[in-house]
Design a protein around this motif. Structure first.
Motif, short mmCIF file in Angstrom:
data_model
loop_
_atom_site.label_atom_id
_atom_site.label_comp_id
_atom_site.label_asym_id
_atom_site.label_seq_id
_atom_site.Cartn_x
_atom_site.Cartn_y
_atom_site.Cartn_z
N THR A 180 0.80 -1.25 -0.04
CA THR A 180 -0.01 0.02 -0.05
C THR A 180 0.89 1.34 -0.07
O THR A 180 0.28 2.26 -0.53
N LEU A 181 1.90 1.26 0.64
CA LEU A 181 2.80 2.28 0.61
C LEU A 181 3.19 3.05 -0.68
O LEU A 181 3.30 4.05 -0.97
N GLY A 182 3.29 1.83 -1.74
CA GLY A 182 3.75 2.46 -2.98
C GLY A 182 2.56 2.99 -3.59
O GLY A 182 2.80 4.22 -4.39
N GLU A 183 1.19 2.60 -3.42
CA GLU A 183 -0.03 3.39 -3.96
C GLU A 183 -0.20 4.61 -3.27
O GLU A 183 -0.53 5.39 -3.89
N SER A 234 -6.77 -1.65 14.84
CA SER A 234 -6.21 -2.87 15.14
C SER A 234 -5.76 -3.29 13.68
O SER A 234 -5.36 -4.53 13.83
N GLU A 235 -5.87 -2.75 12.55
CA GLU A 235 -5.54 -3.29 11.31
C GLU A 235 -5.23 -2.14 10.65
O GLU A 235 -5.34 -1.06 10.95
N ILE A 242 -13.27 6.17 5.84
CA ILE A 242 -12.46 5.22 6.56
C ILE A 242 -12.52 3.77 5.63
O ILE A 242 -13.42 3.38 5.36
N HIS A 243 -11.17 3.40 5.59
CA HIS A 243 -11.20 2.11 5.13
C HIS A 243 -10.32 1.18 5.80
O HIS A 243 -9.13 1.22 5.93
N ARG A 244 -10.98 0.08 6.40
CA ARG A 244 -10.01 -0.83 7.43
C ARG A 244 -9.61 -1.90 6.17
O ARG A 244 -10.45 -2.72 5.57
N GLN A 245 -8.46 -2.06 5.92
CA GLN A 245 -7.56 -2.90 5.06
C GLN A 245 -7.57 -4.13 5.57
O GLN A 245 -6.95 -4.51 6.47
N ASN A 246 -7.93 -5.30 4.67
CA ASN A 246 -7.56 -6.74 4.88
C ASN A 246 -7.37 -7.26 3.65
O ASN A 246 -7.39 -6.70 2.62
N PHE A 274 -5.69 -1.73 -3.08
CA PHE A 274 -5.73 -0.39 -2.58
C PHE A 274 -5.86 0.68 -3.71
O PHE A 274 -6.64 1.63 -3.35
N ASN A 275 -5.10 0.38 -4.74
CA ASN A 275 -5.23 1.47 -5.88
C ASN A 275 -6.63 1.71 -6.46
O ASN A 275 -7.17 2.81 -6.90
N ILE A 276 -7.70 0.55 -6.56
CA ILE A 276 -8.87 0.50 -6.92
C ILE A 276 -9.82 1.42 -5.96
O ILE A 276 -10.39 2.13 -6.31
N ILE A 277 -9.34 0.95 -4.63
CA ILE A 277 -10.01 1.68 -3.53
C ILE A 277 -9.71 3.34 -3.75
O ILE A 277 -10.76 4.14 -3.42
#
Length: 186
Positions: free
Chosen positions: A90-93, A147-148, A163-167, A173-176
């Motif tokens: 995700t850091l790259g996105e 917590s995530e 807010i997006h809680r990622q799993n 993530f790029n689509i989000i």
């Protein structure tokens, strides 16, 4: 004779327990965590609510507060750790997002719990230009009830608007960013 032998270990154990209790009661980090956990039941982070303010240092030991950007810029917060592969992707996105929208949005990533040496080693060959803040004790993550891995977009007024809680099943993530976040920024 047996009572005499047990006397010194008992005194030592008493001293250790006393020091431990004193540490638990007096430790500022633990006291702050305790206060936050008591407050957290009534302050659930949600869209439409004011984002909790915080003050953290980046890797150059410069202090940043969320309130510094109020009435100036939107803020994108990303809570992450180097131990979670999804965060690393995700850091790259986030860097691409930062490059494109830096005039409108301040991207601040909040690293949770990683040691400074580990973080420096991880970032050694990375060219991230957004702010990487350190939340070693997890106090800010507790304020936000994280917590995530989580992405939060805060508007200029200081309110949480996304807010997006990622799993693993939440999608790329790029689509989000493209479908849900960028329309809020434009």
């Amino acid at each position: 004779m047996t009572k005499e032998i047990l006397k010194y270990p008992a005194i030592f154990l008493f001293l250790v327990i006393t020091v431990f209790i004193h540490y638990m009661v007096k430790s500022p980090a633990l006291t702050e965590r305790k206060n936050l956990s008591m407050e957290s039941h009534s302050a659930i982070i949600a869209t439409g609510k004011e984002a909790p303010d915080f003050s953290l240092e980046n890797l150059n030991e410069e202090k940043f507060s969320l309130s510094d950007y109020k009435d100036k810029k939107m803020v994108a917060l990303y809570f992450w750790s180097i131990t979670i592969p999804l965060c690393v992707e995700t850091l790259g996105e986030l860097q691409k997002f930062h490059d494109k929208y830096r005039e409108k949005v301040e991207v601040m990533t909040v690293n949770i719990g990683d040691l400074r040496l580990e973080l420096d080693k991880f970032l050694k060959n990375k060219d991230y230009t957004f702010n990487i803040l350190s939340d070693r004790q997890g106090v800010t993550a507790m304020k936000y009830q994280i917590s995530e891995p989580t992405f939060i977009l805060v508007d200029k007024k200081g309110n949480v608007i996304y807010i997006h809680r990622q799993n693993e099943i939440s999608g790329k993530f790029n689509i989000i960013l493209e479908k849900e976040v960028i329309p809020l920024v434009k």
